[in-house]
Design a protein around this motif. Structure first.
Motif, PDB file in Angstrom:
ATOM      1  N   ARG A 123       0.838  -1.207   0.000  1.00 16.02           N
ATOM      2  CA  ARG A 123       0.000   0.000   0.000  1.00 16.02           C
ATOM      3  C   ARG A 123       0.872   1.255   0.000  1.00 16.02           C
ATOM      4  NH1 ARG A 123      -2.347  -0.889   4.423  1.00 16.02           N
ATOM      5  NH2 ARG A 123      -1.153   0.517   5.764  1.00 16.02           N
ATOM      6  N   GLU A 124       1.966   1.231   0.752  1.00 16.87           N
ATOM      7  CA  GLU A 124       2.813   2.408   0.872  1.00 16.87           C
ATOM      8  C   GLU A 124       3.787   2.562  -0.301  1.00 16.87           C
ATOM      9  OE1 GLU A 124       2.743   4.762   3.347  1.00 16.87           O
ATOM     10  OE2 GLU A 124       0.949   3.763   4.130  1.00 16.87           O
ATOM     11  N   PHE A 125       4.323   1.454  -0.809  1.00 17.54           N
ATOM     12  CA  PHE A 125       5.438   1.548  -1.756  1.00 17.54           C
ATOM     13  C   PHE A 125       5.197   0.848  -3.094  1.00 17.54           C
ATOM     14  CE2 PHE A 125       7.245   1.522   2.596  1.00 17.54           C
ATOM     15  CZ  PHE A 125       7.679   2.839   2.627  1.00 17.54           C
ATOM     16  N   GLY A 126       4.042   0.217  -3.264  1.00 20.95           N
ATOM     17  CA  GLY A 126       3.805  -0.549  -4.479  1.00 20.95           C
ATOM     18  C   GLY A 126       3.951   0.265  -5.750  1.00 20.95           C
ATOM     19  N   ALA A 127       3.430   1.495  -5.740  1.00 21.91           N
ATOM     20  CA  ALA A 127       3.506   2.324  -6.953  1.00 21.91           C
ATOM     21  C   ALA A 127       4.952   2.603  -7.339  1.00 21.91           C
ATOM     22  CB  ALA A 127       2.755   3.637  -6.727  1.00 21.91           C
ATOM     23  N   ALA A 128       5.834   2.771  -6.348  1.00 22.90           N
ATOM     24  CA  ALA A 128       7.257   3.001  -6.643  1.00 22.90           C
ATOM     25  C   ALA A 128       7.923   1.716  -7.130  1.00 22.90           C
ATOM     26  CB  ALA A 128       7.975   3.531  -5.407  1.00 22.90           C
ATOM     27  N   VAL A 129       7.619   0.597  -6.472  1.00 21.51           N
ATOM     28  CA  VAL A 129       8.244  -0.677  -6.844  1.00 21.51           C
ATOM     29  C   VAL A 129       7.923  -1.051  -8.287  1.00 21.51           C
ATOM     30  CG1 VAL A 129       8.298  -3.155  -6.361  1.00 21.51           C
ATOM     31  CG2 VAL A 129       8.319  -1.527  -4.471  1.00 21.51           C
ATOM     32  N   LYS A 130       6.697  -0.751  -8.734  1.00 25.42           N
ATOM     33  CA  LYS A 130       6.309  -1.100 -10.103  1.00 25.42           C
ATOM     34  C   LYS A 130       7.126  -0.362 -11.156  1.00 25.42           C
ATOM     35  CE  LYS A 130       1.838  -0.579  -9.262  1.00 25.42           C
ATOM     36  NZ  LYS A 130       0.356  -0.536  -9.455  1.00 25.42           N
ATOM     37  N   GLU A 131       7.787   0.736 -10.765  1.00 30.50           N
ATOM     38  CA  GLU A 131       8.678   1.420 -11.699  1.00 30.50           C
ATOM     39  C   GLU A 131       9.822   0.490 -12.116  1.00 30.50           C
ATOM     40  OE1 GLU A 131      10.007   5.003  -9.863  1.00 30.50           O
ATOM     41  OE2 GLU A 131       7.976   5.712  -9.424  1.00 30.50           O
ATOM     42  N   GLY A 132      10.175  -0.440 -11.241  1.00 30.01           N
ATOM     43  CA  GLY A 132      11.242  -1.384 -11.545  1.00 30.01           C
ATOM     44  C   GLY A 132      10.902  -2.327 -12.691  1.00 30.01           C
ATOM     45  N   LEU A 133       9.615  -2.495 -12.975  1.00 32.54           N
ATOM     46  CA  LEU A 133       9.229  -3.332 -14.115  1.00 32.54           C
ATOM     47  C   LEU A 133       9.714  -2.728 -15.426  1.00 32.54           C
ATOM     48  CD1 LEU A 133       5.591  -4.215 -13.003  1.00 32.54           C
ATOM     49  CD2 LEU A 133       7.568  -5.748 -13.034  1.00 32.54           C
ATOM     50  N   LEU A 134       9.926  -1.421 -15.434  1.00 30.15           N
ATOM     51  CA  LEU A 134      10.453  -0.745 -16.621  1.00 30.15           C
ATOM     52  C   LEU A 134      11.972  -0.655 -16.596  1.00 30.15           C
ATOM     53  CD1 LEU A 134       7.922   2.219 -16.800  1.00 30.15           C
ATOM     54  CD2 LEU A 134       8.165   0.419 -18.498  1.00 30.15           C
ATOM     55  N   SER A 135      12.536  -0.381 -15.419  1.00 27.18           N
ATOM     56  CA  SER A 135      13.961  -0.057 -15.344  1.00 27.18           C
ATOM     57  C   SER A 135      14.868  -1.231 -14.994  1.00 27.18           C
ATOM     58  CB  SER A 135      14.175   1.053 -14.305  1.00 27.18           C
ATOM     59  OG  SER A 135      13.733   0.634 -13.026  1.00 27.18           O
ATOM     60  N   ASP A 136      14.332  -2.281 -14.400  1.00 27.54           N
ATOM     61  CA  ASP A 136      15.172  -3.385 -13.914  1.00 27.54           C
ATOM     62  C   ASP A 136      14.717  -4.698 -14.540  1.00 27.54           C
ATOM     63  OD1 ASP A 136      16.808  -5.113 -12.578  1.00 27.54           O
ATOM     64  OD2 ASP A 136      16.166  -4.558 -10.562  1.00 27.54           O
ATOM     65  N   THR A 137      15.119  -4.914 -15.768  1.00 33.96           N
ATOM     66  CA  THR A 137      14.691  -6.132 -16.465  1.00 33.96           C
ATOM     67  C   THR A 137      15.263  -7.387 -15.816  1.00 33.96           C
ATOM     68  OG1 THR A 137      16.534  -5.830 -18.022  1.00 33.96           O
ATOM     69  CG2 THR A 137      14.387  -4.957 -18.673  1.00 33.96           C
ATOM     70  N   GLU A 138      16.430  -7.261 -15.180  1.00 36.39           N
ATOM     71  CA  GLU A 138      17.052  -8.421 -14.535  1.00 36.39           C
ATOM     72  C   GLU A 138      16.155  -8.978 -13.431  1.00 36.39           C
ATOM     73  OE1 GLU A 138      21.025  -9.542 -11.869  1.00 36.39           O
ATOM     74  OE2 GLU A 138      20.899  -7.621 -12.916  1.00 36.39           O
ATOM     75  N   ASN A 139      15.482  -8.082 -12.709  1.00 32.44           N
ATOM     76  CA  ASN A 139      14.651  -8.511 -11.582  1.00 32.44           C
ATOM     77  C   ASN A 139      13.160  -8.400 -11.859  1.00 32.44           C
ATOM     78  OD1 ASN A 139      16.676  -9.117  -9.405  1.00 32.44           O
ATOM     79  ND2 ASN A 139      17.270  -7.006  -9.841  1.00 32.44           N
ATOM     80  N   ARG A 140      12.799  -8.310 -13.141  1.00 35.73           N
ATOM     81  CA  ARG A 140      11.393  -8.129 -13.490  1.00 35.73           C
ATOM     82  C   ARG A 140      10.529  -9.273 -12.966  1.00 35.73           C
ATOM     83  NH1 ARG A 140      10.347  -6.745 -19.596  1.00 35.73           N
ATOM     84  NH2 ARG A 140      10.857  -4.631 -18.867  1.00 35.73           N
ATOM     85  N   GLY A 141      11.019 -10.493 -13.101  1.00 33.45           N
ATOM     86  CA  GLY A 141      10.255 -11.639 -12.618  1.00 33.45           C
ATOM     87  C   GLY A 141      10.042 -11.586 -11.119  1.00 33.45           C
ATOM     88  N   ALA A 142      11.078 -11.191 -10.369  1.00 35.56           N
ATOM     89  CA  ALA A 142      10.965 -11.097  -8.913  1.00 35.56           C
ATOM     90  C   ALA A 142       9.963 -10.022  -8.521  1.00 35.56           C
ATOM     91  CB  ALA A 142      12.330 -10.794  -8.296  1.00 35.56           C
ATOM     92  N   ILE A 143       9.947  -8.902  -9.263  1.00 36.74           N
ATOM     93  CA  ILE A 143       8.998  -7.824  -8.957  1.00 36.74           C
ATOM     94  C   ILE A 143       7.572  -8.267  -9.249  1.00 36.74           C
ATOM     95  CG2 ILE A 143       8.306  -5.469  -9.544  1.00 36.74           C
ATOM     96  CD1 ILE A 143      11.276  -4.918 -10.211  1.00 36.74           C
ATOM     97  N   LEU A 144       7.369  -8.949 -10.369  1.00 37.04           N
ATOM     98  CA  LEU A 144       6.025  -9.453 -10.682  1.00 37.04           C
ATOM     99  C   LEU A 144       5.532 -10.407  -9.600  1.00 37.04           C
ATOM    100  CD1 LEU A 144       6.256 -10.110 -14.536  1.00 37.04           C
ATOM    101  CD2 LEU A 144       4.921  -8.335 -13.380  1.00 37.04           C
ATOM    102  N   ASN A 145       6.443 -11.166  -9.027  1.00 38.86           N
ATOM    103  CA  ASN A 145       6.051 -12.145  -8.006  1.00 38.86           C
ATOM    104  C   ASN A 145       5.690 -11.518  -6.663  1.00 38.86           C
ATOM    105  OD1 ASN A 145       6.059 -15.040  -8.834  1.00 38.86           O
ATOM    106  ND2 ASN A 145       8.091 -14.516  -9.604  1.00 38.86           N
TER     107      ASN A 145
END
Length: 632
Positions: A383-405
């Protein structure tokens, strides 16, 4: 020539904060000393760093320390340091105002805070711990001189909305803050801040891990009973990140977090990491329990503190933590870096990159563990940080799978509980090939959209994506576990293979109308076709599979990007009376002007239904009024 005493007013927001402090909004007043010692520690860190950078700086670094001085007769407590100190302008900017970029936001939230606890949260978020002095003092005097400068500054205030400034000719390097304590409450000895035992208790509870000595003059009795006074270091000074788990308590971790973050709340999660081998480093990271007020401000500072062999190198080391994890606080202590390392060198350093990669993976894996072991804590995190974390789906392809999970999304399955993608996939209907989603300004706008009608009618779950970043990542992330993401407002949808034959027949029946409408509305749409996603609305507007959404188009334009206008597709519900009536009127050769007005109204209604903006609202309103008048 000496400058005379000058009286200034605090900034409006600072005056309100002072009033909160003067009237003691906190139940635990002891924390004022933690804040002052924390500020002193920062000043010592900055001085040592500055002497590394500027070899010509005239500063005494032979015995850097913090000292507490007490005068029981005058009832004063002084916190001194011989750190970097402040210039006169520093005093005005840092003490007279509150985090200037956030003053309006601070005032708004301050007004919204309904209770002391809420106000306390705000104080921590806006980093104004110095003002906590007024919880225990009727008057505060600060004398400071910046290292390398000749003249110091004396600042004084009683917390009444004004402060005075005057030169301090003989000020030593560093800063001293003297608190003229409020009258002693004889019924409550727990708040006697001139008592040796009390000061020791506070320092050992809140500031034991400070890496600089905190000194206090204490009384001692010798074997003959004679009383002597000597200066004693009252904190252990052992870096908390260097201690084993057996040597550090949860309470110490919490206080250390508050020290480095200037937050008054406990952290949501603590992460300890130690790497050994060819490249050694230790890290102590924290996930806050709430988002800082400037999480999405461009001018915010981010990054963790960097130490080399216990020597402070820099605050806000951006090279160690990516932008999408900018809320993570903590310390990283490397053993093999140079003490003269600069921000530019850090960007290119291979060891820094290896540390960063491991720290990121550790943060993401900690959140994943939190999901399974403490769902409530995870819900707070997202709730507090999800919107920021989702930015990593664009910038961090290496960890994209971990972020989706570790991501959660609102969906039509349960209005009150977000869903993970794993849960969505487990609930998918037999034969369903896509993860359906829709982006929009709010849940209510999305749920009332015509695009949702067939999905709701047939029981297909749709992700409800309302964060601005959602508009961007969905076009960059192709799939999750083999299931492709599909916007219900883009492309063609095929929810029922048995309806294909009926759709083909309808396309033949409506071919003439669709061709005429495509020509008539060519300035607004590139195609008019029949829809399989509508059940009750007459029409909706959709984009091609790879078109920019209207919201994304606006976002790019707001950023100054030149984006060509995107024509979209008008889809009609062949079962709606308005559409079937329009078809019959067209086949009967109804007046071209009348049919054209109906086409414009149909397009305008579809545009409004999705929350769009009419290019000429007055013209649309006039057409609608004329049409309604004819029905009376």
């Amino acid at each position: 020539m000496n400058t005379p005493v000058e009286t200034r007013e605090f900034q409006a927001e600072a005056r309100q904060l002072l009033q909160l402090m003067v009237h003691s909004i906190y139940s635990n007043k002891d924390t004022f000393l933690r804040e002052l010692i924390s500020n002193a520690s920062d000043a010592l860190d900055k001085l040592r760093l500055e002497t590394f950078r500027d070899k010509d700086l005239q500063a005494d670094t032979s015995d850097l320390h913090i000292r507490l001085d007490v005068d029981r007769v005058q009832r004063t407590l002084t916190v001194r340091d011989n750190g970097i100190g402040m210039s006169r302008d520093d005093v005005v900017n840092l003490i007279g105002t509150i985090a200037r970029s956030g003053t309006a936001e601070f005032l708004r939230k301050l007004k919204e805070a309904k209770d002391a606890a809420a106000s306390q949260d705000l104080i921590g978020q806006f980093g104004v711990g110095f003002y906590s002095s007024f919880m225990v003092a009727d008057k505060v005097v600060m004398v400071t001189r910046r290292a390398g400068e000749e003249q110091g500054t004396r600042w004084e205030s009683t917390g009444d909305g004004t402060y005075t400034l005057e030169p301090a000719e003989d000020a030593p390097q560093g800063t001293s803050v003297t608190l003229f304590l409020k009258p002693e409450d004889t019924e409550d000895q727990l708040f006697d801040y001139t008592a040796e035992w009390k000061l020791k208790e506070i320092v050992q509870r809140y500031s034991d891990f400070i890496t600089w000595p905190v000194r206090l003059e204490v009384e001692r009795k010798d074997a003959e009973g004679k009383t002597t006074r000597e200066v004693e270091t009252i904190n252990s000074m052992k870096a908390l990140w260097a201690r084993s788990k057996d040597e550090a308590t949860e309470a110490e971790y919490k206080e250390f977090y508050k020290h480095i973050s200037h937050d008054w709340n406990d952290p949501l999660e603590t992460i300890s990491l130690k790497a050994e081998g060819t490249f050694e480093y230790q890290a102590l990271l924290f996930i806050p329990s709430h988002a800082p007020y400037d999480l999405f401000m461009r001018e915010r500072k981010r990054g963790v503190q960097l130490y080399v062999k216990r020597v402070f190198i820099m605050d806000n080391c951006e090279a160690l933590m990516p932008e999408y994890l900018r809320f993570v606080k903590g310390v990283v202590d490397a053993q093999d870096l140079s003490l003269n390392v600069s921000r530019e060198i850090l960007q290119q350093d291979r060891q820094i990159e290896l540390m960063r990669r491991r720290l990121v993976k550790r943060v993401l894996s900690t959140v994943k563990t939190m999901m399974s072991e403490n769902p409530e804590r995870y819900a707070t995190f997202w709730r507090e940080f999800g919107a920021a974390v989702k930015e990593g789906l664009l910038s961090d392809t290496e960890n994209r799978g971990a972020i989706l999970n570790i991501a959660s999304f609102a969906s039509t399955h349960d209005a009150d509980k977000p869903t993970t993608l794993r849960e969505y996939v487990d609930r998918m209907k037999d034969g369903q090939e896509h993860i359906y989603y829709m982006t929009g300004a709010s849940r209510s706008v999305i749920e009332s959209s015509p695009h949702m009608e067939a999905f709701q009618a047939k029981g297909f779950e749709v992700l409800v994506l309302t964060d601005p970043i959602d508009e961007m990542w969905v076009d960059s992330v192709p799939e999750f576990e083999g299931k492709r993401f599909q916007s219900i407002a883009k492309g063609e949808v095929d929810l029922d293979s048995e309806e294909k034959a009926e759709t083909e027949q309808q396309n033949e029946e409506f071919a003439a109308l669709l061709s005429w409408l495509t020509t008539r509305l060519k300035d607004n749409v590139k195609e008019v076709r029949l829809s399989s996603r509508l059940t009750t609305s007459p029409a909706c507007i959709v984009g091609d599979a790879h078109d920019l959404t209207p919201t994304l188009e606006k976002m790019y334009r707001a950023m100054g990007e030149k984006v060509p206008p995107v024509k979209r597709i008008l889809e009609l519900n062949p079962a709606h009376p308005l559409v079937t009536g329009l078809r019959k009127a067209h086949e009967d050769g109804r007046d071209e002007t009348d049919l054209g007005e109906t086409a414009e109204l149909l397009f305008g209604m579809a545009l409004l239904a999705e929350g769009g903006e009419l290019s000429d609202p007055a013209h649309f309103t006039r057409l609608l009024a004329d049409r309604l008048a004819r029905t009376l």
